[in-house]
Scaffold this active site. Structure first.
Site, PDB file in Angstrom:
ATOM      1  N   LYS A  40       0.825  -1.211   0.000  1.00 55.99           N
ATOM      2  CA  LYS A  40       0.000   0.000   0.000  1.00 55.99           C
ATOM      3  C   LYS A  40       0.857   1.259   0.000  1.00 55.99           C
ATOM      4  O   LYS A  40       1.847   1.338   0.708  1.00 55.99           O
ATOM      5  CB  LYS A  40      -0.899  -0.010   1.240  1.00 55.99           C
ATOM      6  CG  LYS A  40      -1.919   1.086   1.276  1.00 55.99           C
ATOM      7  CD  LYS A  40      -3.153   0.640   2.022  1.00 55.99           C
ATOM      8  CE  LYS A  40      -4.246   1.677   1.999  1.00 55.99           C
ATOM      9  NZ  LYS A  40      -4.695   2.092   0.696  1.00 55.99           N
ATOM     10  N   GLY A  45       6.454   0.638   5.782  1.00 57.98           N
ATOM     11  CA  GLY A  45       7.302  -0.330   5.077  1.00 57.98           C
ATOM     12  C   GLY A  45       7.375  -0.075   3.579  1.00 57.98           C
ATOM     13  O   GLY A  45       8.443  -0.162   2.971  1.00 57.98           O
ATOM     14  N   CYS A  46       6.242   0.260   2.988  1.00 61.30           N
ATOM     15  CA  CYS A  46       6.204   0.502   1.546  1.00 61.30           C
ATOM     16  C   CYS A  46       6.943   1.783   1.179  1.00 61.30           C
ATOM     17  O   CYS A  46       7.582   1.864   0.129  1.00 61.30           O
ATOM     18  CB  CYS A  46       4.759   0.549   1.061  1.00 61.30           C
ATOM     19  SG  CYS A  46       3.900  -1.019   1.311  1.00 61.30           S
ATOM     20  N   THR A  47       6.864   2.770   2.061  1.00 63.72           N
ATOM     21  CA  THR A  47       7.603   4.010   1.832  1.00 63.72           C
ATOM     22  C   THR A  47       9.106   3.735   1.930  1.00 63.72           C
ATOM     23  O   THR A  47       9.882   4.184   1.073  1.00 63.72           O
ATOM     24  CB  THR A  47       7.173   5.092   2.836  1.00 63.72           C
ATOM     25  OG1 THR A  47       5.776   5.362   2.642  1.00 63.72           O
ATOM     26  CG2 THR A  47       7.965   6.376   2.635  1.00 63.72           C
ATOM     27  N   SER A  50      10.099   1.762  -1.275  1.00 63.17           N
ATOM     28  CA  SER A  50      10.053   2.604  -2.477  1.00 63.17           C
ATOM     29  C   SER A  50      11.156   3.653  -2.469  1.00 63.17           C
ATOM     30  O   SER A  50      11.773   3.919  -3.506  1.00 63.17           O
ATOM     31  CB  SER A  50       8.678   3.265  -2.608  1.00 63.17           C
ATOM     32  OG  SER A  50       7.692   2.273  -2.821  1.00 63.17           O
TER      33      SER A  50
END
Length: 152
Positions: A40, A45-47, A50
């Site tokens: 998401k 974590g995704c930030t 990325s």
């Protein structure tokens, strides 16, 4: 059934953060693709993942690869996420998780979309798969090592 090393990567046609359609076929015979599925936009974590891809993006390009992120978020959400974190690569909207399912990218705890990265060569063949929900930087470090080995 999950896609594994040696399989031909399934093609797809998904909208990016600008609403333009992107297909895996667009890169065939031109460059390798690092395709990473993440849960998401704008979650911790995704930030982290990325931004780690962002920080190494030029190294990936030098290794002859394009980085593409995929999640079930909308193109608008991707646009905001990319702008906020200055992400220079393509983010694809896989609403309904059709492409995620096509690749067999895992889920965590049975309901959270998993974090899986594929290295796909210029011929469309999967050369490496990294599957880890919590090792955010490993997705970048390990796929970069694989790309450099392929180039050698």
């Amino acid at each position: 059934m999950a896609i594994k090393i040696g399989d031909t990567a399934p093609d797809f046609n998904l909208p990016d953060q600008n609403g333009s359609k992107v297909s895996l076929q667009d890169f065939r015979s031109k460059k390798a693709v690092v395709l990473y599925f993440y849960p998401k936009d704008d979650t911790p974590g995704c930030t982290a993942e990325s931004c780690a891809f962002r920080d190494q993006y030029e190294v990936f390009k030098s290794a002859g690869a394009e980085v593409i992120g995929v999640s079930g978020d909308s193109s608008d959400s991707h646009q905001k996420f990319a702008t906020k974190h200055n992400l220079p690569f393509t983010l694809l909207s896989d609403q309904g998780d059709k492409v995620r399912k096509l690749y067999g990218a895992t889920t965590a705890f049975g309901f959270i979309p998993g974090r899986v990265t594929y290295v796909i060569d210029q011929n469309g063949v999967v050369q490496y798969v990294f599957d880890s929900m919590l090792n955010f930087k490993g997705h970048v470090e390990e796929t970069l090592k694989q790309l450099q080995q392929l180039a050698a």
